[in-house]
Design an enzyme around this catalytic site. Structure first.
Site, PDB file in Angstrom:
ATOM      1  N   SER A 264       0.851  -1.192   0.000  1.00 19.07           N
ATOM      2  CA  SER A 264       0.000   0.000   0.000  1.00 19.07           C
ATOM      3  C   SER A 264       0.882   1.235   0.000  1.00 19.07           C
ATOM      4  O   SER A 264       2.001   1.205   0.542  1.00 19.07           O
ATOM      5  CB  SER A 264      -0.893   0.023   1.243  1.00 19.07           C
ATOM      6  OG  SER A 264      -1.553   1.270   1.386  1.00 19.07           O
TER       7      SER A 264
ATOM      8  N   TYR B 220      -1.601  -0.658  10.569  1.00 18.38           N
ATOM      9  CA  TYR B 220      -1.717  -0.928   9.141  1.00 18.38           C
ATOM     10  C   TYR B 220      -0.489  -0.432   8.386  1.00 18.38           C
ATOM     11  O   TYR B 220       0.107  -1.160   7.577  1.00 18.38           O
ATOM     12  CB  TYR B 220      -2.979  -0.267   8.591  1.00 18.38           C
ATOM     13  CG  TYR B 220      -3.196  -0.496   7.111  1.00 18.38           C
ATOM     14  CD1 TYR B 220      -3.700  -1.701   6.652  1.00 18.38           C
ATOM     15  CD2 TYR B 220      -2.882   0.490   6.177  1.00 18.38           C
ATOM     16  CE1 TYR B 220      -3.907  -1.926   5.297  1.00 18.38           C
ATOM     17  CE2 TYR B 220      -3.081   0.278   4.829  1.00 18.38           C
ATOM     18  CZ  TYR B 220      -3.596  -0.934   4.396  1.00 18.38           C
ATOM     19  OH  TYR B 220      -3.773  -1.137   3.048  1.00 18.38           O
TER      20      TYR B 220
END
Length: 258
Positions: free
Chosen positions: A143, A156
């Site tokens: 990501s 995350y």
């Protein structure tokens, strides 16, 4: 191997029951790959398999919790009759949205179990056959959040940074054995998750959801989010790029600014 590097091969996609996993499975199937769909929920996997039922190369469903060593070992045994030469480690969870000091250890551990340990376990299980054959491709879905700050999302972001480190290191481990390992880092993807995020941001800041979304996408060069279909197309494009390994492909509509 097909001349176009995708058709005729078997691709295993984790987290394939929805979202990016579903889109990547569709793109691989359209490119002529046989696709094995795996994830924790059979119903969603079966629904995607039904969508791909007419694919000439075929589709298969296998339930697996990629964070569990036992479940991954069982998956490897179940797929012993498949020549998996493409592994797409897409399974992941978003985790808590909170200040670091308010994140519970159990929530932190869950994010790393799915987002990082799952990648490790799947590579550990399926790389030996690839290196023995002298060919294979691994794509780890990371990501852009692993490359820039993302407030209140420490678990995350840290997990995706770990995936980037795992990818480049593994690429050097198995490159001489014929296996390419790369990561694909999507930016924010249009869909239910981002809609939820905009709603929460609007509630937190007192603006409208439309204003929250506009403030967010204004940071991107293309002034928009990417789509699930674009992520699927990028995965196929990566597989068609000879010599690509140890690389991270940013697909963020230009939202990588630090």
């Amino acid at each position: 191997m097909s001349a176009d590097r995708v058709a005729g091969r078997t691709a295993l996609v984790t987290g394939a029951g929805n979202g990016l996993g579903r889109a990547i499975a569709h793109a691989l199937s359209a490119a002529g790959a046989r696709v094995v769909l795996t994830g924790r929920t059979r119903a969603t996997l079966d629904a995607v398999a039904e969508e791909l039922a007419s694919a000439a190369a075929g589709v298969r469903v296998a339930v697996c919790d990629t964070s569990s060593p036992e479940s991954v070992a069982a998956l490897r045994a179940e797929l012993s009759d498949e020549d998996v030469s493409i592994l797409v480690n897409n399974a992941g969870i978003a985790g808590p949205v909170d200040a670091l000091v308010d994140v519970e250890p159990a929530d932190w551990d869950e994010v790393f179990a799915v987002n990082v340990r799952g990648v490790y376990l799947m590579c550990r299980a399926f790389l030996p056959a690839m290196t023995a054959a002298g060919r294979g491709d691994v794509i780890n879905v990371a990501s852009v959040s692993g490359k820039r700050p993302l407030a209140r999302r420490t678990p995350y972001t840290a997990s995706k940074m770990a995936v980037l480190g795992l990818t480049v290191t593994l690429a050097h481990e198995v490159g001489t054995l014929g296996v390419a390992v790369n990561s694909l880092s999507p930016g924010p993807v249009a869909g239910p998750r981002m809609t939820r995020n905009f709603r929460l941001e609007a509630q937190r800041t007192g603006v409208t959801e439309a204003e929250a979304e506009q403030a967010f996408v204004s940071r991107a060069a293309l002034q928009r989010m990417v789509t699930e279909e674009e992520v699927g197309a990028a995965a196929v494009a990566m597989l068609r790029m000879p010599g690509l390994t140890g690389a991270d492909i940013d697909l963020s509509a230009g939202m990588i600014a630090r």
